[in-house]
Design a protein around this motif. Structure first.
Motif, PDB file in Angstrom:
ATOM      1  N   PHE A 143      66.298  32.939  -6.367  1.00  0.00           N
ATOM      2  CA  PHE A 143      66.076  34.383  -6.458  1.00  0.00           C
ATOM      3  C   PHE A 143      66.484  34.919  -7.826  1.00  0.00           C
ATOM      4  N   LEU A 144      67.483  34.289  -8.460  1.00  0.00           N
ATOM      5  CA  LEU A 144      67.835  34.666  -9.829  1.00  0.00           C
ATOM      6  C   LEU A 144      66.743  34.255 -10.811  1.00  0.00           C
ATOM      7  N   GLN A 145      66.118  33.092 -10.579  1.00  0.00           N
ATOM      8  CA  GLN A 145      64.993  32.681 -11.424  1.00  0.00           C
ATOM      9  C   GLN A 145      63.868  33.709 -11.343  1.00  0.00           C
ATOM     10  N   THR A 146      63.575  34.179 -10.127  1.00  0.00           N
ATOM     11  CA  THR A 146      62.529  35.192  -9.956  1.00  0.00           C
ATOM     12  C   THR A 146      62.928  36.507 -10.611  1.00  0.00           C
ATOM     13  N   LEU A 147      64.207  36.862 -10.480  1.00  0.00           N
ATOM     14  CA  LEU A 147      64.705  38.092 -11.097  1.00  0.00           C
ATOM     15  C   LEU A 147      64.447  38.094 -12.597  1.00  0.00           C
ATOM     16  N   HIS A 148      64.747  36.977 -13.256  1.00  0.00           N
ATOM     17  CA  HIS A 148      64.582  36.916 -14.709  1.00  0.00           C
ATOM     18  C   HIS A 148      63.124  36.701 -15.107  1.00  0.00           C
ATOM     19  N   PHE A 149      62.309  36.260 -14.175  1.00  0.00           N
ATOM     20  CA  PHE A 149      60.862  36.252 -14.429  1.00  0.00           C
ATOM     21  C   PHE A 149      60.348  37.673 -14.615  1.00  0.00           C
ATOM     22  N   PHE A 150      60.906  38.626 -13.869  1.00  0.00           N
ATOM     23  CA  PHE A 150      60.440  40.009 -13.969  1.00  0.00           C
ATOM     24  C   PHE A 150      60.811  40.636 -15.309  1.00  0.00           C
ATOM     25  N   ILE A 151      61.875  40.154 -15.956  1.00  0.00           N
ATOM     26  CA  ILE A 151      62.144  40.620 -17.325  1.00  0.00           C
ATOM     27  C   ILE A 151      60.989  40.233 -18.234  1.00  0.00           C
ATOM     28  N   GLY A 152      60.589  38.952 -18.159  1.00  0.00           N
ATOM     29  CA  GLY A 152      59.478  38.490 -18.989  1.00  0.00           C
ATOM     30  C   GLY A 152      58.193  39.234 -18.690  1.00  0.00           C
ATOM     31  N   LEU A 153      57.975  39.555 -17.419  1.00  0.00           N
ATOM     32  CA  LEU A 153      56.769  40.292 -17.058  1.00  0.00           C
ATOM     33  C   LEU A 153      56.764  41.674 -17.701  1.00  0.00           C
ATOM     34  N   GLY A 154      57.878  42.367 -17.625  1.00  0.00           N
ATOM     35  CA  GLY A 154      57.963  43.675 -18.269  1.00  0.00           C
ATOM     36  C   GLY A 154      57.864  43.588 -19.775  1.00  0.00           C
ATOM     37  N   ALA A 155      58.455  42.514 -20.359  1.00  0.00           N
ATOM     38  CA  ALA A 155      58.401  42.322 -21.809  1.00  0.00           C
ATOM     39  C   ALA A 155      56.995  42.004 -22.295  1.00  0.00           C
ATOM     40  N   LEU A 156      56.142  41.481 -21.417  1.00  0.00           N
ATOM     41  CA  LEU A 156      54.746  41.242 -21.781  1.00  0.00           C
ATOM     42  C   LEU A 156      53.899  42.496 -21.638  1.00  0.00           C
ATOM     43  N   VAL A 157      54.248  43.354 -20.679  1.00  0.00           N
ATOM     44  CA  VAL A 157      53.438  44.538 -20.403  1.00  0.00           C
ATOM     45  C   VAL A 157      53.586  45.593 -21.496  1.00  0.00           C
ATOM     46  N   SER A 158      54.819  45.873 -21.916  1.00  0.00           N
ATOM     47  CA  SER A 158      55.026  46.993 -22.837  1.00  0.00           C
ATOM     48  C   SER A 158      54.330  46.820 -24.189  1.00  0.00           C
ATOM     49  N   PRO A 159      54.354  45.630 -24.834  1.00  0.00           N
ATOM     50  CA  PRO A 159      53.583  45.506 -26.083  1.00  0.00           C
ATOM     51  C   PRO A 159      52.080  45.645 -25.873  1.00  0.00           C
ATOM     52  N   LEU A 160      51.579  45.195 -24.720  1.00  0.00           N
ATOM     53  CA  LEU A 160      50.147  45.339 -24.436  1.00  0.00           C
ATOM     54  C   LEU A 160      49.763  46.804 -24.290  1.00  0.00           C
TER      55      LEU A 160
END
Length: 506
Positions: A143-160
């Motif tokens: 669940f911590l792995q999934t939690l930190h996956f969502f950081i990467g997801l947000g970090a990909l969305v904002s520059p786009l």
């Protein structure tokens, strides 16, 4: 994985899916904030009609406030402020920050607003990690792995979101703009060289950027769109607060007085975790072996180095690529940072599955050794542009799981006393800020190749600390086993004595 273990974890998730999804969602807000500043910094410079040296204080204010917020997030549990109320406030603040940024026309107000965002990010970082560890304890790794996956997801969305609204040319038009202004390619080069956190800012005086004239920028629309994208997150937190009966309008609001967020799910979850800083109580620290403190220190040092490598690589890989001997075209080199963050996101997604099958210690050993091998190969093939892309991708995959795996592993060794999460999160935030400053100064003094050398040395140091961590962990568990055995031996005579006296009393 054995079917019973798979079913047990799935059963735990079904009972706690709303809490879990809420913590994942707030980390998406964290990711939105962490990645937008680098691409938009030149447009924000135009908006505030400031110089590059002035606008870089915005980066510092955000990073320093994030460090403070990480420490504050652990203290919140010691006060009467429930963690869900803190998360609601922080996610609302992030949406508000996105909406207010276009209204900041000076550097000082913008720095204050970004410090507020950094403070919220730090609080989210600590509380979300703490709550997931609290909910799942020995099963928290996936669940911590999934939690930190969502950081990467947000970090990909904002520059786009930001990219279509960025200025192609100088967004401040002066009277003599056509004669001495920077070209579109120069501005793109400068934008990329500032990296994810505005790291590489030396030698920027060659770009004549106007501070007076007509401001032409559409970046405000990007921030307002991100504010709307983030708005559902506080709504999700409110829904959980209603479910947990911590809202005044909920039917069983007295639950707020005795229980924290997520604690109502299962009484057994709370036992053994206690207060976040319960393990830091001086009375409870008496009698703790030295290994208890060493494990906290070593775990924090490992993540200090790990997050420092991530921040340094993201901040300086572009500068290294466009410098000799590679001399890569700025548009090509500009893809490296995006590839690195994308590979981190994909890596965390892959390690969600790997966390099912393998222990955290094995995943950490594989990751840290992989980071060293990639760094060494990058130094060997330092003249190959193609290998730089391959190495960047593999490095992101290897380093992606170190933070969540180390957090789960350390808390497991220390029996979920609660302090480890705060120490590790704060250490990681400190490393991300401090190592970037160190690597930046070394690059400025010794050239871009020193960037690879610094990251490689840090990687070797991280592995050595982890090996020491494993040794201390072995001693710690042995001492705890001996202590529990001696305690049992002391209790047996007392039990026997009480039994033998019963007939006399009768």
């Amino acid at each position: 994985m054995p079917p019973r273990l798979d079913e047990r974890i799935w059963s735990l998730f079904k009972r706690r899916w709303q809490q879990t999804f809420t913590y994942w969602s707030v980390f998406f807000s964290f990711g939105l904030c962490i990645a937008f500043l680098g691409p938009t910094i030149l447009d924000l410079r135009c908006q505030t009609t400031s110089t590059l040296q002035q606008i870089t204080w915005v980066f510092f204010s955000q990073q320093f406030a994030l460090l403070v917020g990480s420490s504050l997030g652990g203290l919140l549990k010691k006060t009467l402020i429930p963690s869900l109320s803190a998360l609601l406030s922080c996610t609302l603040i992030i949406s508000l920050v996105f909406a207010i940024i276009p209204l900041c026309h000076q550097v000082v107000p913008l720095s204050v607003v970004m410090a507020l965002a950094g403070l919220s990010m730090g609080v989210i970082d600590t509380i979300a990690n703490l709550q997931l560890v609290k909910l799942y304890q020995k099963d928290s790794a996936i669940f911590l792995q999934t939690l930190h996956f969502f950081i990467g997801l947000g970090a990909l969305v904002s520059p786009l979101v930001a990219d279509p609204f960025l200025a192609d040319d100088n967004c401040v038009l002066g009277t003599n703009w056509t004669s001495n202004s920077s070209s579109s390619s120069d501005l793109q080069h400068l934008r990329s060289s500032m990296g994810a956190h505005g790291a590489a800012l030396h030698n920027t005086s060659q770009y004549p950027l106007h501070t007076e004239g007509e401001v032409i920028t559409r970046v405000s629309y990007a921030f307002w769109i991100m504010a709307l994208i983030n708005l559902p997150v506080p709504m999700i937190v409110i829904a959980l607060m209603y479910h947990e009966s911590v809202l005044p309008c909920s039917s069983n609001s007295p639950r707020l007085l005795g229980k924290d967020s997520g604690s109502s799910t299962s009484p057994s979850v709370d036992s053994g975790h206690g207060s976040t800083f319960g393990c830091c109580n001086p009375a409870k620290l008496q009698g703790r072996p030295a290994t208890f403190f060493l494990l906290h220190a070593l775990g924090g040092a490992i993540l200090f180095i790990n997050d420092g490598i991530i921040g340094s690589y993201a901040g300086f890989v572009y500068t290294y690529a466009v410098s000799p001997p590679l001399l890569m075209h700025h548009k090509t080199a500009g893809c490296l940072d995006s590839i690195f963050w994308a590979s981190i996101t994909v890596g965390r997604l892959a390690f969600i599955y790997l966390s099912y099958k393998y222990e955290a210690s094995r995943l950490l050993t594989f990751s840290l050794v992989g980071v060293i091998l990639v760094q060494c190969l990058l130094m060997i093939f330092y003249t190959s542009s193609a290998f730089l892309f391959i190495g960047t991708c593999v490095l992101g995959l290897c380093i992606s799981s170190v933070f969540p795996s180390m957090l789960a592993y350390t808390e497991d060794i220390l029996d979920y006393k609660g302090c480890a999460t705060t120490v590790l999160v704060t250490s990681a935030s400190t490393g991300e800020m401090m190592l970037q400053l160190l690597v930046g100064s070394v690059i400025h003094s010794h050239g871009s190749y020193a960037f690879l050398l610094c990251c490689t040395i840090a990687s070797f140091l991280g592995l050595c600390l982890f090996l020491l961590f494993l040794y201390v962990q072995h001693i710690h568990r042995k001492s705890e086993s001996d202590s529990s055995h001696s305690t049992d031996m002391e209790e047996k005579p007392k039990i026997g004595g009480s039994v033998s006296q019963d007939p006399l009393r009768n």
